[in-house]
Enzyme design. Structure first.
Site, PDB file in Angstrom:
ATOM      1  N   CYS A 116      48.073  36.724  28.655  1.00 18.94           N
ATOM      2  CA  CYS A 116      48.174  36.571  30.203  1.00 18.94           C
ATOM      3  C   CYS A 116      49.825  36.935  30.606  1.00 18.94           C
ATOM      4  O   CYS A 116      49.780  37.300  31.973  1.00 18.94           O
ATOM      5  CB  CYS A 116      47.351  35.754  30.440  1.00 18.94           C
ATOM      6  SG  CYS A 116      45.849  35.467  29.650  1.00 18.94           S
ATOM      7  N   HIS A 256      49.489  34.170  38.019  1.00 18.66           N
ATOM      8  CA  HIS A 256      48.883  33.902  37.307  1.00 18.66           C
ATOM      9  C   HIS A 256      47.978  33.782  37.787  1.00 18.66           C
ATOM     10  O   HIS A 256      47.422  32.689  37.609  1.00 18.66           O
ATOM     11  CB  HIS A 256      48.910  34.246  35.347  1.00 18.66           C
ATOM     12  CG  HIS A 256      47.275  34.412  34.591  1.00 18.66           C
ATOM     13  ND1 HIS A 256      47.211  35.576  34.673  1.00 18.66           N
ATOM     14  CD2 HIS A 256      47.533  33.168  33.862  1.00 18.66           C
ATOM     15  CE1 HIS A 256      45.833  35.407  33.902  1.00 18.66           C
ATOM     16  NE2 HIS A 256      45.802  34.026  33.224  1.00 18.66           N
ATOM     17  N   ASN A 286      40.384  35.409  35.754  1.00 17.43           N
ATOM     18  CA  ASN A 286      41.093  35.737  35.292  1.00 17.43           C
ATOM     19  C   ASN A 286      41.100  36.820  34.323  1.00 17.43           C
ATOM     20  O   ASN A 286      40.010  37.577  33.122  1.00 17.43           O
ATOM     21  CB  ASN A 286      41.323  34.664  33.692  1.00 17.43           C
ATOM     22  CG  ASN A 286      42.381  34.625  32.764  1.00 17.43           C
ATOM     23  OD1 ASN A 286      43.182  35.514  32.968  1.00 17.43           O
ATOM     24  ND2 ASN A 286      42.674  34.352  32.132  1.00 17.43           N
TER      25      ASN A 286
HETATM   26  O1  UT7 Z   1      44.741  32.958  30.836  1.00 19.16           O
HETATM   27  C1  UT7 Z   1      45.511  31.772  30.314  1.00 19.16           C
HETATM   28  C2  UT7 Z   1      44.284  31.674  29.980  1.00 19.16           C
HETATM   29  N1  UT7 Z   1      43.540  30.819  30.237  1.00 19.16           N
HETATM   30  C3  UT7 Z   1      43.317  29.639  31.585  1.00 19.16           C
HETATM   31  O2  UT7 Z   1      44.323  29.675  31.451  1.00 19.16           O
HETATM   32  C4  UT7 Z   1      42.673  28.662  30.878  1.00 19.16           C
HETATM   33  C5  UT7 Z   1      42.976  27.183  31.220  1.00 19.16           C
HETATM   34  N2  UT7 Z   1      42.113  26.102  31.822  1.00 19.16           N
HETATM   35  C6  UT7 Z   1      41.118  25.954  32.553  1.00 19.16           C
HETATM   36  O3  UT7 Z   1      40.908  26.785  33.048  1.00 19.16           O
HETATM   37  C7  UT7 Z   1      40.257  24.446  31.922  1.00 19.16           C
HETATM   38  O4  UT7 Z   1      40.503  23.404  30.998  1.00 19.16           O
HETATM   39  C8  UT7 Z   1      38.491  25.116  32.114  1.00 19.16           C
HETATM   40  C9  UT7 Z   1      38.481  25.461  32.926  1.00 19.16           C
HETATM   41  C10 UT7 Z   1      38.793  26.277  30.905  1.00 19.16           C
HETATM   42  C11 UT7 Z   1      37.919  23.840  31.832  1.00 19.16           C
HETATM   43  O5  UT7 Z   1      38.031  23.304  32.420  1.00 19.16           O
HETATM   44  P1  UT7 Z   1      38.140  21.366  32.557  1.00 19.16           P
HETATM   45  O6  UT7 Z   1      38.263  20.928  33.645  1.00 19.16           O
HETATM   46  O7  UT7 Z   1      39.473  21.386  31.713  1.00 19.16           O
HETATM   47  O8  UT7 Z   1      36.902  20.931  31.146  1.00 19.16           O
HETATM   48  P2  UT7 Z   1      36.633  21.049  29.992  1.00 19.16           P
HETATM   49  O9  UT7 Z   1      36.909  21.507  29.341  1.00 19.16           O
HETATM   50  O10 UT7 Z   1      37.306  19.394  29.902  1.00 19.16           O
HETATM   51  O11 UT7 Z   1      34.828  20.634  29.855  1.00 19.16           O
HETATM   52  C12 UT7 Z   1      34.289  20.094  30.871  1.00 19.16           C
HETATM   53  C13 UT7 Z   1      32.972  20.272  30.475  1.00 19.16           C
HETATM   54  C14 UT7 Z   1      32.233  19.835  29.540  1.00 19.16           C
HETATM   55  O12 UT7 Z   1      31.566  18.594  28.668  1.00 19.16           O
HETATM   56  P3  UT7 Z   1      31.736  17.922  27.627  1.00 19.16           P
HETATM   57  O13 UT7 Z   1      31.997  17.992  26.811  1.00 19.16           O
HETATM   58  O14 UT7 Z   1      32.016  16.532  28.935  1.00 19.16           O
HETATM   59  O15 UT7 Z   1      29.914  17.340  27.722  1.00 19.16           O
HETATM   60  C15 UT7 Z   1      32.445  21.222  28.852  1.00 19.16           C
HETATM   61  O16 UT7 Z   1      31.557  20.688  27.730  1.00 19.16           O
HETATM   62  O17 UT7 Z   1      32.303  21.340  31.195  1.00 19.16           O
HETATM   63  C16 UT7 Z   1      31.287  21.423  29.853  1.00 19.16           C
HETATM   64  N3  UT7 Z   1      31.797  22.618  30.157  1.00 19.16           N
HETATM   65  C17 UT7 Z   1      31.150  23.296  31.369  1.00 19.16           C
HETATM   66  N4  UT7 Z   1      29.686  22.649  31.951  1.00 19.16           N
HETATM   67  C18 UT7 Z   1      29.288  23.692  32.862  1.00 19.16           C
HETATM   68  C19 UT7 Z   1      32.577  23.706  30.576  1.00 19.16           C
HETATM   69  N5  UT7 Z   1      32.611  25.192  30.077  1.00 19.16           N
HETATM   70  C20 UT7 Z   1      31.456  24.848  31.246  1.00 19.16           C
HETATM   71  C21 UT7 Z   1      30.844  25.898  31.593  1.00 19.16           C
HETATM   72  N6  UT7 Z   1      29.637  25.448  32.189  1.00 19.16           N
HETATM   73  N7  UT7 Z   1      31.199  27.172  31.886  1.00 19.16           N
END
Ligand code: UT7
Length: 333
Positions: A116, A256, A286
């Site tokens: 990115c 970004h 994104n």
């Molecule tokens: O461009 C560079 C590339 N990427 C990024 O910049 C991404 C950077 N990361 C992020 O933006 C965040 O980490 C995410 C948006 C990807 C995730 O947010 P988070 O607050 O870090 O959530 P998490 O990964 O800790 O997940 C929390 C929960 C999980 O469930 P459990 O394991 O706690 O039961 C996930 O399975 O949310 C769940 N989850 C979802 N639930 C509903 C993950 N994706 C989804 C979804 N809908 N789409």
């Protein structure tokens, strides 16, 4: 401080696919909710290409628009750099396909991959050619069809990304304007955090790589998040220092567009108010290497950036990589 000729942006352009995919639409595809996506990321909808549309389609249009905005003809372009993680194919470079499509008959062309951060890396690279006097006009494109590389059954990733392209034409500007300083970096030890594991020489495509979904994006979202929050502020401060400026000098920040919580953390670290930042991730998600040039273009069209403003572009992504470029806007008259 940056030496050589003063190098700035002469024109910008974008190409956004028409098809909108809302969070509600995604609720029908994977186990997610509009509420989860909005509160965790800030994204409301994203654009996706129609099936069969390659990245070069978007790149060509964004490139043409930037060339037109710069008031030049395609034949005047000396070099095209296309930043992308979704090239039309492994090779040849998408930049070569664009070179042909837009009729940039005198241009050299290559792709640059820095996740990115690709556009910021490409901008920094292109600037060296102009600053040294080797080339006069360089077309820098960030173009992606991320919808073609996400697993539409993986809610951890498919809700985050979108398609689009942005481009700029770089050329000489008046002294004191244009790129004042930059900061680029990488941390390869984090390469496994955000990757498409198969399809390259380490893991060539096979029946088993397809069965195991290794041609899709795999991401440790949490780890990338923590990295992003740390690096954005640090990189911006380093680039400002290289420009002889401080965070008080920033008129406008173009970050970004990955997650609103990452942008908010950056604003807090840099002590910047909301009106000094560009946010469009709510509409586009994104778009990887396309996000910074699309956001920059929209800020210019909306007249949020004016002559003489100090503008900072900052991105982070796979690699891991990061980069910031500090510009004094204008100086093209
Ligand atoms: O461009 C560079 C590339 N990427 C990024 O910049 C991404 C950077 N990361 C992020 O933006 C965040 O980490 C995410 C948006 C990807 C995730 O947010 P988070 O607050 O870090 O959530 P998490 O990964 O800790 O997940 C929390 C929960 C999980 O469930 P459990 O394991 O706690 O039961 C996930 O399975 O949310 C769940 N989850 C979802 N639930 C509903 C993950 N994706 C989804 C979804 N809908 N789409």
């Amino acid at each position: 401080m940056y030496s050589g000729k003063a190098v700035g942006i002469l024109g910008t352009g974008i190409c956004i696919p028409e098809k909108v995919l809302t969070n509600r639409d995604l609720e029908q595809i994977v186990d997610t909710s509009d509420e989860w996506i909005r509160t965790r990321t800030g994204i409301r909808e994203r654009r996706v290409v129609e099936k069969g549309t390659p990245t070069s389609f978007l790149a060509e249009r964004a490139g043409r628009n930037a060339i037109q905005a710069a008031g030049i003809s395609p034949g005047e372009i000396d070099l095209i750099i296309c930043a992308t993680i979704t090239p039309d194919m492994l090779f040849p470079a998408t930049a070569c396909i664009v070179q042909d499509k837009i009729g940039a008959v005198s241009a050299a062309a290559f792709d640059l991959e820095a996740g990115c951060t690709g556009f910021v890396y490409a901008l920094a690279t292109a600037a060296q050619f102009v600053a040294s006097g080797v080339y006069q006009k360089v077309l820098v494109i960030g173009a992606e069809t991320v919808s073609t590389i996400v697993d539409w059954e993986d809610r951890n990733t498919c809700v985050l990304f979108g398609d689009g392209a942005g481009a700029v034409v770089l050329g000489e500007v008046q002294k004191g304007y244009g790129i004042l300083g930059l900061d680029l970096g990488s941390k390869g030890s984090g390469s496994g955090l955000l990757t498409i594991p198969a399809g390259g020489s380490a893991c060539p495509a096979s029946e088993s790589t397809i069965r195991n979904k290794l041609h899709f994006i795999h991401m440790e979202g949490n780890e990338v998040f923590k990295f992003a929050v740390r690096i954005i502020g640090t990189s911006v401060i380093r680039a400002l220092k290289a420009s002889g400026l401080t965070r008080e000098d920033i008129d406008f920040l173009v970050p970004h567009q990955a997650n609103i919580r990452i942008v908010d953390a950056a604003l807090k670290r840099l002590k910047l108010p909301q009106e000094k930042v560009c946010i469009n991730l709510d509409r586009y998600g994104n778009t990887s290497a396309a996000s910074v040039p699309i956001a920059l273009h929209e800020a210019i069209v909306e007249e949020k950036i004016g002559e003489g403003d100090i503008v900072v572009l900052v991105a982070f992504g796979a690699g891991l990589t990061w980069g910031s470029v500090v510009l004094r806007w204008g100086g093209t008259e």
